[in-house]
Design a protein around this motif. Structure first.
Motif, PDB file in Angstrom:
ATOM      1  N   THR A 195       0.830  -1.201   0.000  1.00 28.55           N
ATOM      2  CA  THR A 195       0.000   0.000   0.000  1.00 28.55           C
ATOM      3  C   THR A 195       0.866   1.253   0.000  1.00 28.55           C
ATOM      4  O   THR A 195       0.622   2.200  -0.770  1.00 28.55           O
ATOM      5  N   TYR A 198       2.685   1.607  -3.487  1.00 28.42           N
ATOM      6  CA  TYR A 198       1.785   2.096  -4.536  1.00 28.42           C
ATOM      7  C   TYR A 198       1.448   3.573  -4.317  1.00 28.42           C
ATOM      8  O   TYR A 198       1.359   4.355  -5.270  1.00 28.42           O
ATOM      9  N   LEU A 199       1.278   3.952  -3.055  1.00 27.06           N
ATOM     10  CA  LEU A 199       1.024   5.357  -2.738  1.00 27.06           C
ATOM     11  C   LEU A 199       2.215   6.213  -3.152  1.00 27.06           C
ATOM     12  O   LEU A 199       2.049   7.300  -3.717  1.00 27.06           O
ATOM     13  N   SER A 202       2.266   6.537  -6.940  1.00 26.00           N
ATOM     14  CA  SER A 202       1.211   7.458  -7.376  1.00 26.00           C
ATOM     15  C   SER A 202       1.645   8.902  -7.147  1.00 26.00           C
ATOM     16  O   SER A 202       1.442   9.767  -8.011  1.00 26.00           O
TER      17      SER A 202
END
Length: 222
Positions: A195, A198-199, A202
């Protein structure tokens, strides 16, 4: 609660996880380039007004936008071999993501093109510009300026969607995370780390797209 947190497995596998991030970004970059090209081609074809071609483009967009991405990925990877087209998992992943992104990019760019005022196009023709020059200098750039924020958001979503291609054995961050979880049984630690990664990706893409918009699509200050 009897669960004992242990992030040592994450630290031990950190090089593999970073490599997974790199693979995710590579697959996503290829898919973004393919998606942008497909979107642009679809817009150009629709502007030709050639009935059968316009119908094919519309059918492609509707099919892609109204079917689940996993089904599209499975069709490309598992369905196409039935007619003799065999692709590696990573290639199938890029094609599936590119086609999916292209359908959405086509509609986003089309919206930007339609925002260009008719008077600007007529002015370009009055200056003696041919059809290609009118599209390149008068239509495309303003259209991309208008649609770029939406395109950037769609491409970031495409990067996040790449996690689904682990289901067709493509190698990227999610698949590496699944392998790590299956050997360590540290679900909380592994998926919390995924998580965060991926954050982070992004946020990185958001910064890159913001810089691109500022450099190439911002209005002149004077």
């Amino acid at each position: 609660m009897g669960y004992s947190f242990d992030f040592s497995v994450i630290f031990a596998a950190w090089p593999q996880l970073l490599y997974g991030c790199w693979l995710t970004l590579v697959i996503s970059a290829k898919a973004m380039a393919m998606g942008f090209a497909i979107g642009l081609i679809c817009v150009v074809v629709r502007r030709t007004g050639v009935g059968p071609l316009v119908w094919l483009v519309k059918a492609f967009i509707e099919i892609i936008r109204n079917t689940p991405f996993p089904v599209q990925a499975f069709f490309i990877y598992l369905g196409l071999p039935t007619i003799g087209i065999r692709l590696s998992p990573d290639t199938a992943a890029v094609i599936a993501l590119g086609l999916n992104g292209g359908a959405y990019a086509a509609e986003i760019i089309r919206g930007g093109v339609e925002s260009v005022q008719r008077g600007q196009i007529e002015a370009g023709r009055a200056l003696g510009l041919n059809g290609f020059q009118v599209f390149r200098y008068i239509i495309l750039r303003p259209a991309l300026r208008v649609s770029f924020p939406a395109l950037a958001s769609q491409f970031i979503l495409l990067m996040l969607t790449s996690s689904v291609v682990a289901s067709i054995s493509a190698t990227e961050l999610a698949s590496i995370g699944q392998q790590l979880e299956s050997t360590t049984f540290r679900s909380f630690e592994v998926y919390l780390t995924l998580t965060a990664l991926y954050l982070g990706m992004s946020a990185t893409l958001t910064a890159i797209f913001a810089t691109t918009e500022r450099v190439f699509f911002s209005y002149p200050t004077r």
